[in-house]
Scaffold this motif. Structure first.
Motif, PDB file in Angstrom:
ATOM      1  N   ALA A 120       0.874  -1.256  -0.323  1.00 35.82           N
ATOM      2  CA  ALA A 120      -0.126  -0.230   0.071  1.00 35.82           C
ATOM      3  C   ALA A 120       1.319   0.732   0.641  1.00 35.82           C
ATOM      4  O   ALA A 120       0.925   2.436  -0.678  1.00 35.82           O
ATOM      5  N   ILE A 121       1.886   0.926   1.010  1.00 40.00           N
ATOM      6  CA  ILE A 121       2.598   2.704   1.005  1.00 40.00           C
ATOM      7  C   ILE A 121       3.312   2.360  -0.498  1.00 40.00           C
ATOM      8  O   ILE A 121       3.460   3.744  -1.016  1.00 40.00           O
ATOM      9  N   GLN A 122       3.750   1.557  -1.113  1.00 44.56           N
ATOM     10  CA  GLN A 122       4.998   1.847  -2.270  1.00 44.56           C
ATOM     11  C   GLN A 122       3.813   2.138  -3.540  1.00 44.56           C
ATOM     12  O   GLN A 122       4.205   2.876  -4.513  1.00 44.56           O
ATOM     13  N   ALA A 126       2.533  10.466  -2.173  1.00 40.13           N
ATOM     14  CA  ALA A 126       2.070  11.655  -1.441  1.00 40.13           C
ATOM     15  C   ALA A 126       2.189  13.418  -1.759  1.00 40.13           C
ATOM     16  O   ALA A 126       3.446  13.267  -1.974  1.00 40.13           O
ATOM     17  N   THR A 127       1.948  14.607  -1.917  1.00 43.74           N
ATOM     18  CA  THR A 127       1.797  15.634  -1.703  1.00 43.74           C
ATOM     19  C   THR A 127       2.608  15.748  -1.064  1.00 43.74           C
ATOM     20  O   THR A 127       1.381  16.067   0.000  1.00 43.74           O
ATOM     21  N   GLN A 128       4.147  16.384  -0.764  1.00 43.78           N
ATOM     22  CA  GLN A 128       4.453  16.792   0.450  1.00 43.78           C
ATOM     23  C   GLN A 128       4.411  18.352   0.687  1.00 43.78           C
ATOM     24  O   GLN A 128       4.980  19.016  -0.421  1.00 43.78           O
ATOM     25  N   MET A 361      -3.253  15.777   6.757  1.00 45.47           N
ATOM     26  CA  MET A 361      -2.666  14.690   7.482  1.00 45.47           C
ATOM     27  C   MET A 361      -1.075  15.240   7.198  1.00 45.47           C
ATOM     28  O   MET A 361      -0.178  14.630   7.774  1.00 45.47           O
ATOM     29  N   VAL A 362      -0.730  15.270   5.786  1.00 49.59           N
ATOM     30  CA  VAL A 362       0.869  15.279   5.453  1.00 49.59           C
ATOM     31  C   VAL A 362       1.598  16.644   6.391  1.00 49.59           C
ATOM     32  O   VAL A 362       2.307  15.709   7.083  1.00 49.59           O
ATOM     33  N   VAL A 363       0.727  17.343   6.460  1.00 51.94           N
ATOM     34  CA  VAL A 363       1.222  18.054   7.271  1.00 51.94           C
ATOM     35  C   VAL A 363       1.846  18.284   8.956  1.00 51.94           C
ATOM     36  O   VAL A 363       2.543  18.250   9.159  1.00 51.94           O
ATOM     37  N   GLN A 366       4.754  15.235   9.488  1.00 47.42           N
ATOM     38  CA  GLN A 366       5.373  16.140   8.901  1.00 47.42           C
ATOM     39  C   GLN A 366       6.455  16.894   9.967  1.00 47.42           C
ATOM     40  O   GLN A 366       7.003  17.159  10.147  1.00 47.42           O
ATOM     41  N   SER A 367       5.258  17.851  10.905  1.00 48.05           N
ATOM     42  CA  SER A 367       5.212  18.770  11.846  1.00 48.05           C
ATOM     43  C   SER A 367       6.352  18.323  12.694  1.00 48.05           C
ATOM     44  O   SER A 367       7.012  18.778  13.638  1.00 48.05           O
ATOM     45  N   VAL A 368       6.911  16.118  12.505  1.00 46.19           N
ATOM     46  CA  VAL A 368       6.909  15.495  13.609  1.00 46.19           C
ATOM     47  C   VAL A 368       7.833  15.484  12.771  1.00 46.19           C
ATOM     48  O   VAL A 368       8.994  13.781  13.771  1.00 46.19           O
ATOM     49  N   GLY A 369       8.105  15.039  11.797  1.00 49.92           N
ATOM     50  CA  GLY A 369       8.806  14.073  10.663  1.00 49.92           C
ATOM     51  C   GLY A 369       9.085  12.768  11.099  1.00 49.92           C
ATOM     52  O   GLY A 369       9.148  12.088  11.043  1.00 49.92           O
ATOM     53  N   LEU A 370       7.534  12.733  10.576  1.00 49.51           N
ATOM     54  CA  LEU A 370       6.886  10.723  10.425  1.00 49.51           C
ATOM     55  C   LEU A 370       6.679  10.922   9.031  1.00 49.51           C
ATOM     56  O   LEU A 370       7.122  11.910   7.824  1.00 49.51           O
ATOM     57  N   PRO A 371       6.923   9.097   8.984  1.00 49.00           N
ATOM     58  CA  PRO A 371       6.995   9.414   6.788  1.00 49.00           C
ATOM     59  C   PRO A 371       5.869   9.576   6.712  1.00 49.00           C
ATOM     60  O   PRO A 371       4.647   8.763   6.975  1.00 49.00           O
ATOM     61  N   VAL A 372       5.018  10.451   5.724  1.00 46.69           N
ATOM     62  CA  VAL A 372       4.463  10.943   5.183  1.00 46.69           C
ATOM     63  C   VAL A 372       3.724   9.382   3.973  1.00 46.69           C
ATOM     64  O   VAL A 372       2.943   9.988   4.254  1.00 46.69           O
ATOM     65  N   GLU A 373       4.221   8.500   3.840  1.00 44.98           N
ATOM     66  CA  GLU A 373       3.543   7.925   3.117  1.00 44.98           C
ATOM     67  C   GLU A 373       3.043   6.730   3.473  1.00 44.98           C
ATOM     68  O   GLU A 373       1.848   6.223   3.397  1.00 44.98           O
ATOM     69  N   ALA A 374       2.811   6.434   5.166  1.00 48.07           N
ATOM     70  CA  ALA A 374       2.278   5.863   5.860  1.00 48.07           C
ATOM     71  C   ALA A 374       1.052   6.441   5.976  1.00 48.07           C
ATOM     72  O   ALA A 374      -0.138   5.424   6.535  1.00 48.07           O
ATOM     73  N   ILE A 375       0.445   7.171   5.390  1.00 45.52           N
ATOM     74  CA  ILE A 375      -1.349   7.521   4.678  1.00 45.52           C
ATOM     75  C   ILE A 375      -1.763   6.386   4.293  1.00 45.52           C
ATOM     76  O   ILE A 375      -3.061   6.454   5.001  1.00 45.52           O
ATOM     77  N   ALA A 376      -0.876   6.141   3.780  1.00 46.53           N
ATOM     78  CA  ALA A 376      -1.914   4.576   2.680  1.00 46.53           C
ATOM     79  C   ALA A 376      -1.967   3.820   3.888  1.00 46.53           C
ATOM     80  O   ALA A 376      -3.409   3.362   3.264  1.00 46.53           O
ATOM     81  N   ILE A 377      -1.668   3.618   4.113  1.00 52.07           N
ATOM     82  CA  ILE A 377      -2.295   2.845   5.970  1.00 52.07           C
ATOM     83  C   ILE A 377      -3.480   3.092   6.597  1.00 52.07           C
ATOM     84  O   ILE A 377      -4.629   2.081   6.578  1.00 52.07           O
ATOM     85  N   LEU A 378      -3.905   4.465   6.591  1.00 50.87           N
ATOM     86  CA  LEU A 378      -4.853   4.906   6.430  1.00 50.87           C
ATOM     87  C   LEU A 378      -6.297   4.896   6.082  1.00 50.87           C
ATOM     88  O   LEU A 378      -7.508   4.819   6.340  1.00 50.87           O
TER      89      LEU A 378
END
Length: 415
Positions: A120-122, A126-128, A361-363, A366-378
């Motif tokens: 899912a992540i691959q 995400a538009t960063q 959600m990306v914002v 990113q504000s705490v340095g988490l991988p934005v690609e993980a949004i795919a899990i949600l």
């Protein structure tokens, strides 16, 4: 059915949609019955939501202009604005705090491995956007060509222009009386259209609930059950306990009386997952069932539909901690404070941003340095969770209109 109230017709539509959805989910997905049923439900559900969106922009524009202009005195207008802003910010902050507390205590994502979701992540891009870029784009979205904003359905820009035009009508006084009368008559026409559209609500909501129930992946839900449970549980706690308690303490209205009057709007919000699409129904409930004055409802509720997002802010805060646990990153107190502030800002800014849910959600991540690609899990569970958070968003708007009306009476809250 003509003898059954619209409230009860909508409730019957929800129950029928849920039963039909479970029945279709039990059939072979490729069967003709399942395909035809889902196609018909999508067609009817889309027609209903499209009709609501058709009247959305003219309703937002005229209701805010008329609401602000009819507040008359500058002192009263300032008071309404101040109480509205304080209420929205306070309840949203409480919702985020509730979500963060639950996520810290229950630690969702601790038992899962991100490797399970690599496919899912691959497949997700995400538009960063940095927080600074997000804030700049949010400010730009506030002030746009009003004709373009009306044509493009940019609700936040329409709200801002309508607020300014309403204030100008107040300052102009009798000189622009004819324009105000024209706006009032146009608002009456739009509300008449809303009444016609609401006759289709039981069928449209039944179709939307059917789609929701029939399309959920039970296997994925069981994998993410703890995260889904925490989000739904905290959202319901905020909606069933916190907001009704605030309403009772500040206005004396009982939760039962409130839910009876708000039921049409809350069910429509659950089915459509859109505060904006539900706005015509929300205004109808506020004015006709909860007896909020049109001037107050016409100001507070459209502004709330674009700025007051308790459920969304709560969800984004819990999701950030869920993803942090999933990838093995422990967020410090300072980082969680950043999540707290960013989730509130992102929720307020969401209506002015294209693909709002993903960008905001990306914002936050990113504000705490988490991988934005993980949004795919949600993404696979987002549709289900969206129904609950939108319902609470709309509930917050209705509660806000009642609180603002009570605390901005000319002779004070105790009147």
């Amino acid at each position: 059915m003509s003898k059954v109230s619209l409230n009860n017709q909508i409730l019957l539509g929800v129950i029928s949609g849920a039963f039909l959805g479970f029945w279709l989910a039990g059939l072979e997905q490729q069967s003709a019955v399942a395909q035809s049923g889902l196609y018909a439900a999508k067609l009817i559900g889309s027609l209903f939501t499209d009709l609501l969106r058709m009247v959305l922009i003219p309703l937002v524009f005229t209701s805010i202009v008329v609401g602000v202009a009819n507040l008359r005195s500058h002192r009263q207008m300032n008071r309404v604005w101040q109480v509205t802003l304080v209420f929205f910010v306070s309840t949203m902050a409480f919702a985020v705090l509730l979500g963060l507390t639950a996520a810290n205590l229950l630690q969702p994502g601790g038992g899962l491995q991100i490797a399970m979701f690599q496919d899912a992540i691959q497949g997700f891009q995400a538009t960063q956007m940095s927080l600074a870029d997000f804030f700049a784009q949010f400010l730009r979205s506030l002030f746009q060509n009003p004709i373009a904003a009306l044509a493009q359905g940019n609700v936040l820009a329409v709200v801002i222009f309508a607020l300014l035009l309403g204030i100008a009508l107040v300052i102009g006084g009798e000189r622009y009386r004819n324009i105000l009368v024209l706006m009032q008559e146009f608002l009456e026409l739009i509300l008449m259209l809303v009444g016609w559209i609401m006759r289709l609500a039981p069928l449209g909501i039944m179709a939307l609930v059917l789609q929701l129930v029939a399309s959920q992946d039970a296997g994925l839900l069981s994998t993410l059950i703890k995260f889904v449970g925490i989000v739904i549980g905290t959202t319901l706690l905020h909606g069933l306990v916190v907001l009704p308690l605030i309403l009772f303490l500040m206005t004396g209205m009982t939760p039962l009386r409130f839910w009876r009057g708000a039921r049409e709007a809350l069910i429509t919000a659950f089915a459509t997952s859109s505060s904006a699409a539900t706005l015509p129904v929300t205004l109808r409930c506020a004015e006709q069932h909860l007896h909020v004055k049109r001037d107050v409802a016409g100001f507070v509720i459209p502004v709330g539909a674009t700025m007051n997002m308790d459920g969304t802010a709560l969800y984004e805060a819990v999701a950030a901690l869920f993803i942090a646990n999933l990838v093995g990153i422990e967020l410090s107190l300072t980082q969680q404070l950043i999540v707290f502030m960013t989730a509130m800002l992102a929720a307020i800014g969401a209506p002015g941003i294209p693909s709002a849910g993903m960008v905001t959600m990306v914002v936050v991540l990113q504000s705490v340095g988490l991988p934005v690609e993980a949004i795919a899990i949600l993404l696979p569970v987002d549709r289900l969770l969206d129904t609950f958070r939108t319902t609470v968003n709309v509930e917050g708007d209705l509660v806000g209109s009642l609180v603002v009306q009570h605390w901005t009476r000319s002779d004070g809250p105790g009147a």
